[in-house]
Design a protein around this motif. Sequence first.
Motif, PDB file in Angstrom:
ATOM      1  N   GLN A  46      -6.863  11.306 105.717  1.00 55.84           N
ATOM      2  CA  GLN A  46      -5.899  10.480 104.995  1.00 55.84           C
ATOM      3  C   GLN A  46      -4.501  10.580 105.590  1.00 55.84           C
ATOM      4  O   GLN A  46      -3.739   9.624 105.557  1.00 55.84           O
ATOM      5  N   GLY A  47      -4.167  11.737 106.105  1.00 54.72           N
ATOM      6  CA  GLY A  47      -2.839  11.900 106.692  1.00 54.72           C
ATOM      7  C   GLY A  47      -1.720  11.857 105.674  1.00 54.72           C
ATOM      8  O   GLY A  47      -0.596  11.446 105.974  1.00 54.72           O
ATOM      9  N   THR A  48      -1.990  12.282 104.423  1.00 54.49           N
ATOM     10  CA  THR A  48      -0.981  12.225 103.364  1.00 54.49           C
ATOM     11  C   THR A  48      -0.362  13.587 103.074  1.00 54.49           C
ATOM     12  O   THR A  48       0.419  13.719 102.141  1.00 54.49           O
ATOM     13  N   HIS A  49      -0.734  14.611 103.840  1.00 58.14           N
ATOM     14  CA  HIS A  49      -0.191  15.951 103.593  1.00 58.14           C
ATOM     15  C   HIS A  49       1.308  15.976 103.917  1.00 58.14           C
ATOM     16  O   HIS A  49       1.747  15.412 104.923  1.00 58.14           O
ATOM     17  N   LYS A  50       2.073  16.624 103.055  1.00 58.18           N
ATOM     18  CA  LYS A  50       3.532  16.626 103.196  1.00 58.18           C
ATOM     19  C   LYS A  50       4.153  17.808 102.479  1.00 58.18           C
ATOM     20  O   LYS A  50       3.646  18.257 101.445  1.00 58.18           O
ATOM     21  N   VAL A  51       5.218  18.348 103.018  1.00 65.69           N
ATOM     22  CA  VAL A  51       6.017  19.372 102.346  1.00 65.69           C
ATOM     23  C   VAL A  51       7.460  18.881 102.283  1.00 65.69           C
ATOM     24  O   VAL A  51       7.847  17.948 102.992  1.00 65.69           O
ATOM     25  N   LYS A  52       8.258  19.514 101.428  1.00 65.07           N
ATOM     26  CA  LYS A  52       9.653  19.095 101.253  1.00 65.07           C
ATOM     27  C   LYS A  52      10.569  19.849 102.212  1.00 65.07           C
ATOM     28  O   LYS A  52      10.423  21.056 102.409  1.00 65.07           O
ATOM     29  N   THR A  53      11.502  19.121 102.776  1.00 64.41           N
ATOM     30  CA  THR A  53      12.522  19.732 103.618  1.00 64.41           C
ATOM     31  C   THR A  53      13.667  20.237 102.734  1.00 64.41           C
ATOM     32  O   THR A  53      13.664  20.035 101.513  1.00 64.41           O
ATOM     33  N   ARG A  54      14.642  20.870 103.325  1.00 63.08           N
ATOM     34  CA  ARG A  54      15.769  21.389 102.539  1.00 63.08           C
ATOM     35  C   ARG A  54      16.583  20.251 101.915  1.00 63.08           C
ATOM     36  O   ARG A  54      17.338  20.470 100.956  1.00 63.08           O
ATOM     37  N   ALA A  55      16.438  19.060 102.415  1.00 61.10           N
ATOM     38  CA  ALA A  55      17.140  17.920 101.842  1.00 61.10           C
ATOM     39  C   ALA A  55      16.440  17.396 100.597  1.00 61.10           C
ATOM     40  O   ALA A  55      17.024  16.615  99.840  1.00 61.10           O
ATOM     41  N   GLY A  85      11.696  29.184  97.539  1.00 59.46           N
ATOM     42  CA  GLY A  85      11.992  27.908  96.910  1.00 59.46           C
ATOM     43  C   GLY A  85      12.796  26.976  97.784  1.00 59.46           C
ATOM     44  O   GLY A  85      13.095  25.846  97.382  1.00 59.46           O
ATOM     45  N   GLY A  86      13.138  27.437  98.980  1.00 57.91           N
ATOM     46  CA  GLY A  86      13.878  26.580  99.892  1.00 57.91           C
ATOM     47  C   GLY A  86      12.966  25.591 100.595  1.00 57.91           C
ATOM     48  O   GLY A  86      11.744  25.561 100.381  1.00 57.91           O
ATOM     49  N   GLY A  87      13.571  24.781 101.432  1.00 57.75           N
ATOM     50  CA  GLY A  87      12.790  23.785 102.157  1.00 57.75           C
ATOM     51  C   GLY A  87      11.911  24.414 103.228  1.00 57.75           C
ATOM     52  O   GLY A  87      12.023  25.599 103.530  1.00 57.75           O
ATOM     53  N   THR A  88      11.032  23.603 103.796  1.00 54.11           N
ATOM     54  CA  THR A  88      10.136  24.067 104.850  1.00 54.11           C
ATOM     55  C   THR A  88      10.585  23.507 106.192  1.00 54.11           C
ATOM     56  O   THR A  88      10.937  22.332 106.303  1.00 54.11           O
ATOM     57  N   ILE A  89      10.579  24.383 107.200  1.00 49.27           N
ATOM     58  CA  ILE A  89      10.994  23.967 108.533  1.00 49.27           C
ATOM     59  C   ILE A  89       9.803  23.386 109.292  1.00 49.27           C
ATOM     60  O   ILE A  89       8.736  23.995 109.336  1.00 49.27           O
ATOM     61  N   PHE A  90       9.983  22.229 109.868  1.00 44.50           N
ATOM     62  CA  PHE A  90       8.957  21.597 110.710  1.00 44.50           C
ATOM     63  C   PHE A  90       7.610  21.477 109.997  1.00 44.50           C
ATOM     64  O   PHE A  90       6.553  21.692 110.591  1.00 44.50           O
ATOM     65  N   GLY A  91       7.633  21.172 108.705  1.00 41.74           N
ATOM     66  CA  GLY A  91       6.391  21.009 107.956  1.00 41.74           C
ATOM     67  C   GLY A  91       5.716  19.678 108.247  1.00 41.74           C
ATOM     68  O   GLY A  91       6.297  18.800 108.891  1.00 41.74           O
ATOM     69  N   PRO A  92       4.475  19.504 107.780  1.00 46.47           N
ATOM     70  CA  PRO A  92       3.762  18.242 108.032  1.00 46.47           C
ATOM     71  C   PRO A  92       4.366  17.069 107.278  1.00 46.47           C
ATOM     72  O   PRO A  92       4.884  17.217 106.179  1.00 46.47           O
ATOM     73  N   LYS A  93       4.280  15.910 107.875  1.00 47.49           N
ATOM     74  CA  LYS A  93       4.743  14.675 107.262  1.00 47.49           C
ATOM     75  C   LYS A  93       3.620  13.638 107.327  1.00 47.49           C
ATOM     76  O   LYS A  93       2.787  13.693 108.227  1.00 47.49           O
ATOM     77  N   PRO A  94       3.583  12.714 106.376  1.00 49.03           N
ATOM     78  CA  PRO A  94       2.513  11.703 106.396  1.00 49.03           C
ATOM     79  C   PRO A  94       2.496  10.921 107.706  1.00 49.03           C
ATOM     80  O   PRO A  94       3.527  10.462 108.191  1.00 49.03           O
ATOM     81  N   HIS A  95       1.322  10.804 108.289  1.00 45.63           N
ATOM     82  CA  HIS A  95       1.172  10.013 109.501  1.00 45.63           C
ATOM     83  C   HIS A  95      -0.296   9.659 109.694  1.00 45.63           C
ATOM     84  O   HIS A  95      -1.175  10.253 109.086  1.00 45.63           O
ATOM     85  N   SER A  96      -0.543   8.700 110.513  1.00 40.24           N
ATOM     86  CA  SER A  96      -1.911   8.260 110.786  1.00 40.24           C
ATOM     87  C   SER A  96      -2.534   9.109 111.888  1.00 40.24           C
ATOM     88  O   SER A  96      -1.878   9.455 112.871  1.00 40.24           O
ATOM     89  N   TRP A  97      -3.816   9.433 111.710  1.00 40.56           N
ATOM     90  CA  TRP A  97      -4.558  10.183 112.720  1.00 40.56           C
ATOM     91  C   TRP A  97      -5.416   9.250 113.574  1.00 40.56           C
ATOM     92  O   TRP A  97      -6.237   9.715 114.374  1.00 40.56           O
ATOM     93  N   ALA A  98      -5.231   7.963 113.409  1.00 44.00           N
ATOM     94  CA  ALA A  98      -6.086   6.985 114.091  1.00 44.00           C
ATOM     95  C   ALA A  98      -6.009   7.124 115.608  1.00 44.00           C
ATOM     96  O   ALA A  98      -4.942   7.387 116.173  1.00 44.00           O
ATOM     97  N   ILE A  99      -7.156   6.955 116.244  1.00 45.54           N
ATOM     98  CA  ILE A  99      -7.258   6.997 117.701  1.00 45.54           C
ATOM     99  C   ILE A  99      -7.781   5.639 118.166  1.00 45.54           C
ATOM    100  O   ILE A  99      -8.752   5.123 117.621  1.00 45.54           O
TER     101      ILE A  99
END
Length: 212
Positions: A46-55, A85-99
């Motif tokens: 699905q490519g919907t995995h995501k974490v929150k940044t410090r913003a 409880g702070g933001g995550t550095i370089f965490g995953p963001k939603p994107h397509s895995w399509a090849i």
Amino acid sequence: MKIDILNIQGKQTGRSIDLPEEIFGVEPNNHVIYLAVKQYLAAQRQGTHKVKTRAEVKGASRKLHKQKGTGGARKGNIRNPLYKGGGTIFGPKPHSWAIKLNRKVKDLAKISALSVKAKENSIIIVEDLAIQTPKTKEFVGILKNLNINVEGKKTMFITPEYNESVYLSLRNIPTVDGAMLSDINTYDIMNSNFLVFTESAAKIFTEEPVEA
């Protein structure tokens, strides 16, 4: 390659189908099979995995203390990734895995997969089923007549078009999948121990293409 057509009792009908060598008798290209399977599995993600940044995390934006003179490390606000409880550095963001694969590569992969099953003698052709009332028990009996162990082997049952009675009969069998001939893909073929074609589905391979 010539394959005998069996009836639902697993006996020979006296008829056979000569499947084309250019589809079922080529030297399999394992790399394109790998690419096609990889593309299929990537498309399931699905490519919907995501974490929150410090913003994006909750917390005040004020600076915790002055930059210098405290004897401690400099800090920003409470949303700093170094704090709980702070933001995550370089965490995953939603994107397509399509090849992307070219059509010719996908076609070659499917032909290679069919040739693999042909070399393994894993292709069975059975006469067209005339199931009036969908019954799983009856369908399991047909597969057993074809010497297919539904408890230990995966089977792909292929029809030329959607057949509701067949679909309703096999959908409760965990190791059996049903598909129309136009819908099968390289992953389905390689993920099955047996490919069972109905007579009508197999005959499509022997038909002459219609010129536009």
